[in-house]
Design a protein around this motif. Structure first.
Motif, PDB file in Angstrom:
ATOM      1  N   ALA A 294       0.833  -1.207   0.000  1.00 21.00           N
ATOM      2  CA  ALA A 294       0.000   0.000   0.000  1.00 21.00           C
ATOM      3  C   ALA A 294       0.868   1.257   0.000  1.00 21.00           C
ATOM      4  CB  ALA A 294      -0.920  -0.015   1.221  1.00 21.00           C
ATOM      5  N   ALA A 295       1.957   1.232   0.747  1.00 20.57           N
ATOM      6  CA  ALA A 295       2.852   2.393   0.811  1.00 20.57           C
ATOM      7  C   ALA A 295       3.486   2.665  -0.548  1.00 20.57           C
ATOM      8  CB  ALA A 295       3.930   2.156   1.867  1.00 20.57           C
ATOM      9  N   TYR A 296       3.908   1.619  -1.235  1.00 18.26           N
ATOM     10  CA  TYR A 296       4.498   1.800  -2.566  1.00 18.26           C
ATOM     11  C   TYR A 296       3.450   2.281  -3.569  1.00 18.26           C
ATOM     12  CZ  TYR A 296       9.101  -0.041  -1.429  1.00 18.26           C
ATOM     13  OH  TYR A 296      10.367  -0.193  -0.910  1.00 18.26           O
ATOM     14  N   SER A 309      -5.431   9.317  -1.752  1.00 13.58           N
ATOM     15  CA  SER A 309      -5.960   9.235  -0.391  1.00 13.58           C
ATOM     16  C   SER A 309      -5.305   8.051   0.311  1.00 13.58           C
ATOM     17  CB  SER A 309      -7.479   9.055  -0.417  1.00 13.58           C
ATOM     18  OG  SER A 309      -7.948   8.703   0.875  1.00 13.58           O
ATOM     19  N   LEU A 310      -4.573   8.343   1.369  1.00 14.30           N
ATOM     20  CA  LEU A 310      -3.879   7.294   2.091  1.00 14.30           C
ATOM     21  C   LEU A 310      -4.868   6.299   2.690  1.00 14.30           C
ATOM     22  CD1 LEU A 310      -1.018   6.397   2.910  1.00 14.30           C
ATOM     23  CD2 LEU A 310      -1.285   7.725   5.003  1.00 14.30           C
ATOM     24  N   SER A 311      -5.978   6.817   3.218  1.00 13.46           N
ATOM     25  CA  SER A 311      -6.959   5.932   3.858  1.00 13.46           C
ATOM     26  C   SER A 311      -7.640   5.023   2.850  1.00 13.46           C
ATOM     27  CB  SER A 311      -8.000   6.767   4.610  1.00 13.46           C
ATOM     28  OG  SER A 311      -8.679   7.639   3.721  1.00 13.46           O
ATOM     29  N   VAL A 312      -7.917   5.556   1.647  1.00 17.18           N
ATOM     30  CA  VAL A 312      -8.574   4.744   0.618  1.00 17.18           C
ATOM     31  C   VAL A 312      -7.645   3.608   0.165  1.00 17.18           C
ATOM     32  CG1 VAL A 312      -9.426   4.733  -1.759  1.00 17.18           C
ATOM     33  CG2 VAL A 312     -10.100   6.569  -0.197  1.00 17.18           C
ATOM     34  N   ILE A 313      -6.377   3.939  -0.045  1.00 14.66           N
ATOM     35  CA  ILE A 313      -5.421   2.912  -0.486  1.00 14.66           C
ATOM     36  C   ILE A 313      -5.200   1.882   0.615  1.00 14.66           C
ATOM     37  CG2 ILE A 313      -2.999   2.512  -1.113  1.00 14.66           C
ATOM     38  CD1 ILE A 313      -3.089   5.148  -2.653  1.00 14.66           C
ATOM     39  N   ALA A 314      -5.093   2.365   1.859  1.00 18.38           N
ATOM     40  CA  ALA A 314      -4.914   1.427   2.983  1.00 18.38           C
ATOM     41  C   ALA A 314      -6.103   0.475   3.084  1.00 18.38           C
ATOM     42  CB  ALA A 314      -4.733   2.212   4.284  1.00 18.38           C
ATOM     43  N   GLU A 320      -4.119  -0.953   8.184  1.00 19.36           N
ATOM     44  CA  GLU A 320      -4.319   0.268   8.955  1.00 19.36           C
ATOM     45  C   GLU A 320      -3.634   1.461   8.285  1.00 19.36           C
ATOM     46  OE1 GLU A 320      -6.157   0.678  11.627  1.00 19.36           O
ATOM     47  OE2 GLU A 320      -6.769  -1.441  11.607  1.00 19.36           O
ATOM     48  N   THR A 321      -4.363   2.579   8.233  1.00 18.63           N
ATOM     49  CA  THR A 321      -3.833   3.791   7.605  1.00 18.63           C
ATOM     50  C   THR A 321      -2.560   4.269   8.286  1.00 18.63           C
ATOM     51  OG1 THR A 321      -6.060   4.470   6.969  1.00 18.63           O
ATOM     52  CG2 THR A 321      -4.368   6.171   6.967  1.00 18.63           C
ATOM     53  N   GLU A 322      -2.544   4.260   9.614  1.00 20.27           N
ATOM     54  CA  GLU A 322      -1.397   4.768  10.360  1.00 20.27           C
ATOM     55  C   GLU A 322      -0.148   3.943  10.068  1.00 20.27           C
ATOM     56  OE1 GLU A 322       0.508   7.567  12.420  1.00 20.27           O
ATOM     57  OE2 GLU A 322      -1.628   7.601  11.880  1.00 20.27           O
ATOM     58  N   ALA A 323      -0.314   2.629   9.949  1.00 15.42           N
ATOM     59  CA  ALA A 323       0.830   1.762   9.642  1.00 15.42           C
ATOM     60  C   ALA A 323       1.404   2.086   8.262  1.00 15.42           C
ATOM     61  CB  ALA A 323       0.412   0.301   9.716  1.00 15.42           C
ATOM     62  N   VAL A 324       0.512   2.319   7.294  1.00 13.07           N
ATOM     63  CA  VAL A 324       0.964   2.659   5.939  1.00 13.07           C
ATOM     64  C   VAL A 324       1.649   4.026   5.947  1.00 13.07           C
ATOM     65  CG1 VAL A 324       0.231   3.099   3.564  1.00 13.07           C
ATOM     66  CG2 VAL A 324      -0.884   1.289   4.897  1.00 13.07           C
ATOM     67  N   LYS A 325       1.117   4.950   6.714  1.00 18.61           N
ATOM     68  CA  LYS A 325       1.695   6.297   6.796  1.00 18.61           C
ATOM     69  C   LYS A 325       3.138   6.253   7.293  1.00 18.61           C
ATOM     70  CE  LYS A 325       0.804  10.853   8.809  1.00 18.61           C
ATOM     71  NZ  LYS A 325      -0.094  11.646   9.693  1.00 18.61           N
ATOM     72  N   LYS A 326       3.390   5.435   8.305  1.00 18.97           N
ATOM     73  CA  LYS A 326       4.746   5.313   8.851  1.00 18.97           C
ATOM     74  C   LYS A 326       5.711   4.749   7.804  1.00 18.97           C
ATOM     75  CE  LYS A 326       3.464   4.783  13.725  1.00 18.97           C
ATOM     76  NZ  LYS A 326       3.467   3.859  14.887  1.00 18.97           N
ATOM     77  N   ILE A 327       5.222   3.772   7.041  1.00 14.37           N
ATOM     78  CA  ILE A 327       6.089   3.170   6.022  1.00 14.37           C
ATOM     79  C   ILE A 327       6.370   4.167   4.904  1.00 14.37           C
ATOM     80  CG2 ILE A 327       6.262   1.341   4.303  1.00 14.37           C
ATOM     81  CD1 ILE A 327       4.559  -0.404   6.186  1.00 14.37           C
ATOM     82  N   VAL A 328       5.348   4.961   4.527  1.00 12.66           N
ATOM     83  CA  VAL A 328       5.550   5.984   3.491  1.00 12.66           C
ATOM     84  C   VAL A 328       6.638   6.970   3.932  1.00 12.66           C
ATOM     85  CG1 VAL A 328       4.520   7.961   2.306  1.00 12.66           C
ATOM     86  CG2 VAL A 328       3.260   5.803   2.466  1.00 12.66           C
ATOM     87  N   SER A 329       6.592   7.408   5.186  1.00 14.60           N
ATOM     88  CA  SER A 329       7.616   8.325   5.710  1.00 14.60           C
ATOM     89  C   SER A 329       8.999   7.683   5.646  1.00 14.60           C
ATOM     90  CB  SER A 329       7.292   8.712   7.154  1.00 14.60           C
ATOM     91  OG  SER A 329       6.060   9.401   7.225  1.00 14.60           O
ATOM     92  N   ARG A 330       9.040   6.418   5.963  1.00 15.97           N
ATOM     93  CA  ARG A 330      10.314   5.684   5.934  1.00 15.97           C
ATOM     94  C   ARG A 330      10.857   5.590   4.508  1.00 15.97           C
ATOM     95  NH1 ARG A 330      10.623  -0.232   8.840  1.00 15.97           N
ATOM     96  NH2 ARG A 330      12.847  -0.677   8.511  1.00 15.97           N
TER      97      ARG A 330
END
Length: 342
Positions: A294-296, A309-314, A320-330
């Motif tokens: 999802a992050a990629y 939309s991060l939530s839509v893709i998650a 979980e949206t928050e988990a994907v958000k952390k990976i995107v930042s990484r």
């Protein structure tokens, strides 16, 4: 019936003047005597087309070429004359040896003289002269080898002292490229230090890991990347693309994107491959395959200029949206360090 006229192009033949070759040789020798070597060479070349095995013109041509500094051409002509037995043998041999001396080819010079002496082809009155030339050639060969060995030792010492430390990115790349064609085992201390250095670029560490794996390096090493540490034995590491983490994310991206948006799929796959290269031999995400896919997906849409939309893709990947958000930042942090190299 009219007679067929002659004189067409097909009937014309070039008939050289009688004794033209002899006259060209004479003119060439005259030019040699007044040291007009360029003119002499031209005349001898013309004569050689007519009488290719005439001894006088061939020796004259060799002398002209030597005087003009065309040593390589003169050397090849001497070899031809010696092979065919054209001209005075020892006159040609002496010229050939002088040419080799000018070209600094003492190895060939020594082997030629050795062959002559071994085959007893040197007249008794010239043996002493040839033996002295042989001694000179051998000394020159030994000195050249000594200089080469000293240069190799200096280069090796410099290579050892600063193998992987204090070098620019370009210098590091060249050093690691050299190690790929060498036995890396003697440099294990420098490699160990580089792997453990947290400031070492992950890209170069991966290059080096792959070289050690290909060389079946079986010594245990600790490697640090992105704040993670791992003990590895390079010879026992799997190939990068056989990693389950990489393969599962690739599969998810292919399933979700390849048919609906091939361009987006190619971008996401490229990002994954580049990041996986930097992470290797680490597995950065455990079994959080959906979150990473999802992050990629999200990052690739963002790079294409969309506002995903991060939530839509998650939700699409059921994570979980928050988990994907952390990976995107990484991943964005990794992108900042990967672009200057890859």
């Amino acid at each position: 019936m009219k007679e067929k006229r002659s004189g067409g192009k097909e009937d014309k033949k070039v008939i050289p003047f009688p004794k033209l070759a002899n006259r060209l040789v004479e003119m060439g020798l005259e030019s040699l005597s007044v040291k007009d070597f360029k003119r002499a060479a031209e005349l001898f070349r013309q004569a050689k087309e007519l009488e290719p095995e005439d001894p006088d013109l061939n020796v004259g041509l060799v002398v002209s070429l030597v005087e003009l500094g065309f040593y390589e051409e003169a050397k090849e002509l001497c070899k031809e004359l010696l092979h065919k037995g054209i001209g005075d043998y020892f006159q040609v041999v002496n010229i050939y040896l002088m040419i080799l001396l000018q070209l600094n080819e003492q190895e060939e010079m020594a082997s030629t003289i050795e062959a002559l002496l071994d085959d007893n082809q040197v007249p008794p009155d010239k043996v002493d002269h040839f033996e002295k030339m042989l001694q000179f050639s051998r000394r020159s060969v030994a000195e050249k080898e000594r200089q080469r060995e000293a240069a190799r030792e200096r280069e090796e010492q410099s290579f050892n002292e600063s193998l992987l430390s204090g070098k620019s990115e370009q210098e590091l790349l060249l050093t690691i490229s050299r190690l790929s064609s060498m036995n890396a085992r003697p440099y294990r201390d420098q490699i160990k230090e580089f792997f453990e250095d947290e400031t070492g670029h992950p890209f170069f560490k991966t290059l080096l890991v792959n070289i050690l794996r290909e060389q079946e390096f079986e010594i245990e090493l600790m490697i640090e990347k992105f704040g993670m540490q791992k003990t590895i034995i390079p010879a026992k590491l799997p190939e990068m693309k056989s990693n389950p983490f990489y393969n599962e994310i690739s599969r998810l991206l292919e399933r979700e994107l390849e048919d609906v948006n091939p361009t987006l799929f190619e971008l996401a796959s490229g990002l994954l491959e580049r990041h996986h290269f930097l992470y290797y031999p680490f597995d950065p995400g455990g079994e959080a395959f959906e979150e990473w896919a999802a992050a990629y997906h999200y990052l690739s849409e963002e790079y294409q200029g969309f506002e995903p939309s991060l939530s839509v893709i998650a939700e699409h990947y059921q994570c979980e949206t928050e988990a994907v958000k952390k990976i995107v930042s990484r991943l964005k942090e990794i992108e900042e360090i990967s672009y200057p190299i890859i």
